[in-house]
Design an enzyme around this catalytic site. Sequence first.
Site, PDB file in Angstrom:
ATOM      1  CG  MET A   1      -1.824  -1.236   1.288  1.00 17.51           C
ATOM      2  SD  MET A   1      -2.582  -1.455   2.914  1.00 17.51           S
ATOM      3  CE  MET A   1      -1.201  -2.046   3.900  1.00 17.51           C
TER       4      MET A   1
ATOM      5  CD  GLN B   1      -8.455   5.218   0.556  1.00 25.29           C
ATOM      6  OE1 GLN B   1      -7.762   4.646  -0.279  1.00 25.29           O
ATOM      7  NE2 GLN B   1      -8.055   6.312   1.163  1.00 25.29           N
TER       8      GLN B   1
ATOM      9  CB  THR C   1      -0.380   1.823   4.770  1.00 30.74           C
ATOM     10  OG1 THR C   1      -1.392   2.740   4.344  1.00 30.74           O
ATOM     11  CG2 THR C   1      -0.947   0.991   5.906  1.00 30.74           C
TER      12      THR C   1
ATOM     13  CB  CYS D   1       2.453   9.928   2.422  1.00 35.23           C
ATOM     14  SG  CYS D   1       2.324   8.992   0.898  1.00 35.23           S
ATOM     15  CB  THR D   2       6.002   5.369   2.676  1.00 37.48           C
ATOM     16  OG1 THR D   2       5.448   4.817   3.860  1.00 37.48           O
ATOM     17  CG2 THR D   2       7.383   4.791   2.444  1.00 37.48           C
ATOM     18  CD  GLU D   3       3.835   5.837  -1.279  1.00 33.08           C
ATOM     19  OE1 GLU D   3       3.531   4.655  -1.480  1.00 33.08           O
ATOM     20  OE2 GLU D   3       3.388   6.488  -0.310  1.00 33.08           O
TER      21      GLU D   3
END
Length: 229
Positions: A10, A52, A83, A196-198
């Site tokens: 995710m 979602q 996530t 957010c990881t990204e």
Amino acid sequence: MQIIGLIGGMSWESSSVYYQLLNEGVTERVGGLASAKSVMASVDFAEVTALQQAEDWDGVAAILSRAAQAVERAGAEFIVMCTTAFHRVAEQVQASVSVPVLHLADVVAEAAKAHRLESVGLIGTKFSTSRTFFTDRIASHGLVVRVPTEEQQDVLDRIIYDELVHGKVNDASRREVIAIIESLWDAGVGGVILGCTELELLVKQSDVEIPVFASTSLHVKAALDRALA
């Protein structure tokens, strides 16, 4: 060393960052040929994102709970959800297993408090910043939480979903995100959480003057602290 259970997919870009940082962290702390003991259950990002968008949170919780149960059966001694947005169902996931789930919001809140901050900004997907499930958990630690404007949330969503989840890192987008961080600073926050990881692929502490809390890096550090205690 404890076995870390990872719920990934995710997006897969996010999961790969978690896996890389966990293993780099073990190498740094332990040395030699050491690597992280981990098991991962990776879900289909398209499937959970569709649920979602349909507000079918029971469906999301069922998928992530099955993933959590799978890594527990595989020997995981605690669980990390790779996530932010899908921490919306973290309590249901925790209820489905007997091992602890290391909640991301608790980790970033403690990091902000360690810097003696009273207020923080949160940037991430529009879902994570426009809903209260994550900000309320952070606020429960005694912090004031501010989020970007609706227009800025749309900008962040475009950058995350159209670029970063596909591994595209764009300098123009970096400038846009930095401008959003600086607007939160102007609004009075003492630090900004990259929720957010990204986003950690795009923005580093060296890009801004205000303290930046990289949620994935902090999540990984907390996981390593626990696994290697």
